[in-house]
Scaffold this motif. Sequence first.
Motif, PDB file in Angstrom:
ATOM      1  N   LYS A  41      12.821  55.035 -20.875  1.00  0.00           N
ATOM      2  CA  LYS A  41      12.380  55.599 -19.607  1.00  0.00           C
ATOM      3  C   LYS A  41      13.426  55.498 -18.507  1.00  0.00           C
ATOM      4  O   LYS A  41      13.419  56.272 -17.559  1.00  0.00           O
ATOM      5  N   GLY A  42      14.316  54.557 -18.605  1.00  0.00           N
ATOM      6  CA  GLY A  42      15.335  54.394 -17.565  1.00  0.00           C
ATOM      7  C   GLY A  42      15.667  52.929 -17.393  1.00  0.00           C
ATOM      8  O   GLY A  42      14.797  52.069 -17.544  1.00  0.00           O
ATOM      9  N   PRO A  43      16.929  52.624 -17.088  1.00  0.00           N
ATOM     10  CA  PRO A  43      17.316  51.222 -16.925  1.00  0.00           C
ATOM     11  C   PRO A  43      16.731  50.624 -15.656  1.00  0.00           C
ATOM     12  O   PRO A  43      16.603  51.302 -14.634  1.00  0.00           O
ATOM     13  N   LYS A  44      16.358  49.350 -15.735  1.00  0.00           N
ATOM     14  CA  LYS A  44      15.851  48.616 -14.576  1.00  0.00           C
ATOM     15  C   LYS A  44      16.602  47.295 -14.469  1.00  0.00           C
ATOM     16  O   LYS A  44      16.086  46.238 -14.847  1.00  0.00           O
ATOM     17  N   PRO A  45      17.842  47.354 -13.999  1.00  0.00           N
ATOM     18  CA  PRO A  45      18.668  46.138 -13.954  1.00  0.00           C
ATOM     19  C   PRO A  45      18.057  45.044 -13.090  1.00  0.00           C
ATOM     20  O   PRO A  45      17.857  45.232 -11.887  1.00  0.00           O
ATOM     21  N   GLU A  46      17.754  43.922 -13.711  1.00  0.00           N
ATOM     22  CA  GLU A  46      17.078  42.835 -13.013  1.00  0.00           C
ATOM     23  C   GLU A  46      17.935  42.199 -11.935  1.00  0.00           C
ATOM     24  O   GLU A  46      17.402  41.582 -11.002  1.00  0.00           O
ATOM     25  N   VAL A  47      19.244  42.352 -12.035  1.00  0.00           N
ATOM     26  CA  VAL A  47      20.121  41.703 -11.068  1.00  0.00           C
ATOM     27  C   VAL A  47      20.024  42.353  -9.691  1.00  0.00           C
ATOM     28  O   VAL A  47      20.310  41.714  -8.673  1.00  0.00           O
ATOM     29  N   ILE A  48      19.608  43.625  -9.619  1.00  0.00           N
ATOM     30  CA  ILE A  48      19.403  44.271  -8.323  1.00  0.00           C
ATOM     31  C   ILE A  48      18.038  43.847  -7.795  1.00  0.00           C
ATOM     32  O   ILE A  48      17.029  43.986  -8.489  1.00  0.00           O
ATOM     33  N   PRO A  49      17.940  43.332  -6.575  1.00  0.00           N
ATOM     34  CA  PRO A  49      16.638  42.947  -6.008  1.00  0.00           C
ATOM     35  C   PRO A  49      15.657  44.128  -6.044  1.00  0.00           C
ATOM     36  O   PRO A  49      16.059  45.283  -5.913  1.00  0.00           O
ATOM     37  N   PRO A  50      14.360  43.848  -6.241  1.00  0.00           N
ATOM     38  CA  PRO A  50      13.359  44.920  -6.441  1.00  0.00           C
ATOM     39  C   PRO A  50      13.374  46.015  -5.375  1.00  0.00           C
ATOM     40  O   PRO A  50      13.297  47.203  -5.711  1.00  0.00           O
ATOM     41  N   ASN A  51      13.455  45.654  -4.095  1.00  0.00           N
ATOM     42  CA  ASN A  51      13.436  46.680  -3.040  1.00  0.00           C
ATOM     43  C   ASN A  51      14.620  47.635  -3.154  1.00  0.00           C
ATOM     44  O   ASN A  51      14.470  48.860  -3.029  1.00  0.00           O
ATOM     45  N   GLU A  52      15.793  47.083  -3.402  1.00  0.00           N
ATOM     46  CA  GLU A  52      16.989  47.904  -3.543  1.00  0.00           C
ATOM     47  C   GLU A  52      16.955  48.685  -4.852  1.00  0.00           C
ATOM     48  O   GLU A  52      17.420  49.826  -4.919  1.00  0.00           O
ATOM     49  N   ARG A  53      16.400  48.087  -5.904  1.00  0.00           N
ATOM     50  CA  ARG A  53      16.339  48.760  -7.204  1.00  0.00           C
ATOM     51  C   ARG A  53      15.485  50.024  -7.135  1.00  0.00           C
ATOM     52  O   ARG A  53      15.794  51.034  -7.767  1.00  0.00           O
ATOM     53  N   ARG A  54      14.398  49.976  -6.347  1.00  0.00           N
ATOM     54  CA  ARG A  54      13.531  51.150  -6.218  1.00  0.00           C
ATOM     55  C   ARG A  54      14.256  52.317  -5.557  1.00  0.00           C
ATOM     56  O   ARG A  54      13.937  53.481  -5.822  1.00  0.00           O
TER      57      ARG A  54
END
Length: 271
Positions: A41-54
């Motif tokens: 479905k798409g990468p979700k890199p955990e190292v990026i904080p959730p707010n910035e990742r969205r």
Amino acid sequence: MQARELTCKVASLGAWGSYFDSWATLQQLMQGGALPDAKNKGPKPEVIPPNERRRAPLPVRLAVESSWQATQSAGVTPDALTCVFVSGLGDTDLTDYMCKVLASEHKELSPTKFHNSVHNAPAGYWTISTKTMRAANSVAGFEQSVSLTLLEAMIQCESESVPLLVTFYDAPVADVLSPLLANQEPFAFSLVIYPGSADIKGIALSATVSNSESVSWPASPSENSYLSALYKDNPSAKILSLAALLSDDTVSGDKVAMPLSKGASITFSRL
């Protein structure tokens, strides 16, 4: 004229695409494994904080995910690594968005989209998320992006005697550009490399530049139709020719040559 030999050690690798989510699963496909039933479905890199990742666009998430995999596999903290990031196409969706807005009556660009549109956005997300203060270069070379970046990275690694994170990434092109650019698949690939003299475990690699020989890109290193199309259409997926050289079943002495420009090429050898 023949340049002197450059050397490095490849300590680890990371990868992400529609049908693989790591270097190990990419290797399985390259060695004849079957495609999964469904795409990722798409990468979700955990190292990026959730707010910035969205808010992070796909090219950013691709680059950061494979980079994180490579550093974790190498057992090294990101703040120990100088970085080189490359994309042959950049973020064409955001480029299309900005062109449409600027050509419209209302020219107010989204600040978030504008800030994500710069070519070094993935490097910025990476260095901020990992709190590294090391230098981070961002390269673009269209169809020669892979070869030019590998040359840049190996020169920097050897001349400055520093370990490097090298990341390749390209996302599907915007619809408006599809008549010109064929790529419709996401791809990212990362290497952590050390100077050839470093006392670490890794795959020893050499590179030699020739200014007197033109070469074409090698044929696809895989018979898998998905990987062959990816290799053909996605500029960053040209790294698969080197990935094949780094596979576990590759023996010392194998080589792969890549074009740098008209009349110039670079040849990699496994030592």
